[in-house]
Design a protein around this motif. Structure first.
Motif, PDB file in Angstrom:
ATOM      1  N   UNK A 140       0.272  -1.044  -0.176  1.00 57.00           N
ATOM      2  CA  UNK A 140       0.338   0.210  -0.085  1.00 57.00           C
ATOM      3  C   UNK A 140       0.588   1.493   0.089  1.00 57.00           C
ATOM      4  N   UNK A 141       2.290   1.171   0.844  1.00 63.34           N
ATOM      5  CA  UNK A 141       2.806   2.553   0.382  1.00 63.34           C
ATOM      6  C   UNK A 141       3.515   3.156  -0.827  1.00 63.34           C
ATOM      7  N   UNK A 142       3.098   1.292  -2.102  1.00 57.18           N
ATOM      8  CA  UNK A 142       4.158   2.080  -3.397  1.00 57.18           C
ATOM      9  C   UNK A 142       2.575   2.704  -3.958  1.00 57.18           C
ATOM     10  N   UNK A 143       1.438   2.041  -3.911  1.00 52.50           N
ATOM     11  CA  UNK A 143      -0.092   2.277  -4.121  1.00 52.50           C
ATOM     12  C   UNK A 143       0.097   4.171  -4.084  1.00 52.50           C
ATOM     13  N   UNK A 144       0.033   4.313  -2.325  1.00 51.05           N
ATOM     14  CA  UNK A 144      -0.049   5.870  -2.226  1.00 51.05           C
ATOM     15  C   UNK A 144       1.189   6.852  -3.273  1.00 51.05           C
ATOM     16  N   UNK A 145       2.375   6.453  -3.203  1.00 51.43           N
ATOM     17  CA  UNK A 145       3.196   7.512  -3.710  1.00 51.43           C
ATOM     18  C   UNK A 145       2.237   7.627  -5.556  1.00 51.43           C
ATOM     19  N   UNK A 146       1.649   6.564  -6.205  1.00 47.72           N
ATOM     20  CA  UNK A 146       1.236   7.070  -7.294  1.00 47.72           C
ATOM     21  C   UNK A 146       0.146   8.022  -6.585  1.00 47.72           C
ATOM     22  N   UNK A 147       0.626   9.078  -7.245  1.00 47.17           N
ATOM     23  CA  UNK A 147      -0.886   9.943  -6.612  1.00 47.17           C
ATOM     24  C   UNK A 147      -1.906  10.859  -7.674  1.00 47.17           C
ATOM     25  N   UNK A 148      -2.015   9.934  -8.588  1.00 43.29           N
ATOM     26  CA  UNK A 148      -3.122  10.778  -9.888  1.00 43.29           C
ATOM     27  C   UNK A 148      -3.575   9.316 -10.855  1.00 43.29           C
ATOM     28  N   UNK A 149      -3.245   7.934  -9.473  1.00 39.11           N
ATOM     29  CA  UNK A 149      -4.058   7.087 -10.135  1.00 39.11           C
ATOM     30  C   UNK A 149      -5.760   7.107 -10.130  1.00 39.11           C
ATOM     31  N   UNK A 150      -6.408   6.294 -10.989  1.00 36.35           N
ATOM     32  CA  UNK A 150      -7.081   6.823 -11.213  1.00 36.35           C
ATOM     33  C   UNK A 150      -8.725   5.115 -11.137  1.00 36.35           C
ATOM     34  N   UNK A 151      -7.678   4.176 -10.806  1.00 36.81           N
ATOM     35  CA  UNK A 151      -8.424   2.634 -10.931  1.00 36.81           C
ATOM     36  C   UNK A 151      -7.660   1.967 -10.466  1.00 36.81           C
ATOM     37  N   UNK A 152      -7.180   0.567  -9.888  1.00 33.67           N
ATOM     38  CA  UNK A 152      -6.081  -0.293  -9.467  1.00 33.67           C
ATOM     39  C   UNK A 152      -6.806  -1.665 -10.096  1.00 33.67           C
ATOM     40  N   UNK A 153      -6.235  -2.115 -11.193  1.00 31.43           N
ATOM     41  CA  UNK A 153      -6.760  -3.197 -11.359  1.00 31.43           C
ATOM     42  C   UNK A 153      -5.719  -4.730 -10.329  1.00 31.43           C
ATOM     43  N   UNK A 154      -7.162  -5.436 -10.049  1.00 29.94           N
ATOM     44  CA  UNK A 154      -6.358  -6.204  -8.898  1.00 29.94           C
ATOM     45  C   UNK A 154      -6.253  -7.745  -9.700  1.00 29.94           C
ATOM     46  N   UNK A 155      -5.233  -8.666  -9.966  1.00 27.14           N
ATOM     47  CA  UNK A 155      -4.965  -9.353 -10.700  1.00 27.14           C
ATOM     48  C   UNK A 155      -5.206 -10.995  -9.920  1.00 27.14           C
ATOM     49  N   UNK A 156      -6.214 -10.889  -8.497  1.00 29.49           N
ATOM     50  CA  UNK A 156      -6.199 -11.957  -7.935  1.00 29.49           C
ATOM     51  C   UNK A 156      -7.897 -11.695  -7.817  1.00 29.49           C
TER      52      UNK A 156
END
Length: 314
Positions: free
Chosen positions: A56-72
């Motif tokens: 989650x710390x890495x995702x937090x650095x992506x400040x302009x994320x529109x959505x997250x696609x899980x592979x699970x």
């Protein structure tokens, strides 16, 4: 060309490389970059992340994320770890995974109904002894969870001849399956089933769903298959129920801590079959094709695929 897509995962490097290769082969002109290869100045340009057990710390650095696609298919860990205002999460809905899970439910149900744990124990002491056979039609299988996975498992079980009962949070209707919901339906299912199969998502409501009281209400000599998540059951209570022979056997593919620690008493209990979370592994090729379709549609229309309901947890 669109901005690159970040691949975010806590997997080992070899596993990450395998995913990156398959994703790149299936996503056409899209550029997939391992988060670890991004520079800080690149973070703000990333609008989409494809993830497999992400930090989650890495995702937090992506400040302009529109959505997250899980592979699970399971996203409860992400829902728990990410803040409520995190970008929408899309979980993997893959027919290949559904088919694999249905096959696993049937395989391990047959493992129990054909007395394989007993024959394994007999082999250890070189005992040649046959036991009576009870056909599928005389076994009652209770499925806790009638989502996509539960429905597929129910279909395969009924085709094999098993009596199938199913329980879900909201009432369902399935061919050749006795469906129920609510507390009364839940208790009736666990009280009457020869084998209870867990296929429900992990949420606040399902954490500890099966504990001492529930095991005491199960049929004496019944068995359990957990293909859900470890915390859905109270492991200590299950251990007690198996040791006092209230329950006969448990097939466990998921645990509170994974990998299962070497010093866990679960390993050595002859009434427990330990599996290393293999009931329905993600098929990389089919998953990549589904992800590619989701992304292509988003690029074309701006519409997201169906997203996870954070309140429900799935």
């Amino acid at each position: 060309m669109a901005e690159p897509i970040a691949f975010v995962s806590r997997s080992e490097q070899t596993e990450r490389d395998n995913w990156l290769k398959v994703l790149s082969e299936n996503l056409g002109d899209e550029k997939i970059v391992d988060f670890n290869d991004l520079k800080p100045e690149d973070y703000g340009a990333i609008e989409l992340a494809i993830v497999a057990n992400p930090d989650p710390a890495q995702l937090k650095k992506l400040t302009n994320l529109k959505w997250i696609q899980s592979l699970w298919a399971g996203v409860e860990r992400m829902v728990k770890e990410l803040p409520e205002n995190a970008p929408p999460i899309v979980r993997l809905v893959d027919p290949a995974l559904t088919e694999a899970m249905a096959e696993a439910v049937l395989a391990w149900t047959l493992y129990l109904t054909r007395d394989m744990p007993r024959y394994h124990r007999q082999q250890q002491v070189r005992l040649w002894q046959a036991h009576s056979y009870k056909p599928a039609s005389q076994w009652k299988i209770g499925l806790l969870g009638l989502g996509q996975l539960g429905r597929a498992a129910a279909k395969l079980l009924t085709l094999t001849g098993f009596q199938v009962n199913g329980w879900s949070k909201s009432q369902k209707t399935l061919d050749n399956v006795t469906c129920s919901s609510g507390k009364a339906g839940f208790m009736r299912l666990i009280e009457t089933s020869d084998i209870v199969v867990l296929l429900i998502p992990l949420t606040k409501e399902t954490t500890g769903l099966l504990g001492q009281n529930e095991f005491a209400h199960m049929k004496k000599g019944a068995s359990l298959i957990n293909f859900s998540r470890g915390p859905v059951i109270d492991t200590d209570a299950l251990f007690d129920a198996l040791n006092n022979r209230q329950l006969d056997h448990a097939v466990l593919d998921v645990f509170d801590q994974e990998p299962l620690p070497p010093d866990s008493p679960l390993w050595l209990n002859e009434n427990i079959t330990v599996l290393p979370h293999i009931s329905a592994p993600t098929n990389k090729e089919s998953a990549a094709k589904i992800v590619a379709k989701n992304i292509a549609n988003w690029r074309k229309t701006g519409k997201l695929p169906s997203v996870v309901n954070r309140m429900r947890g799935y």
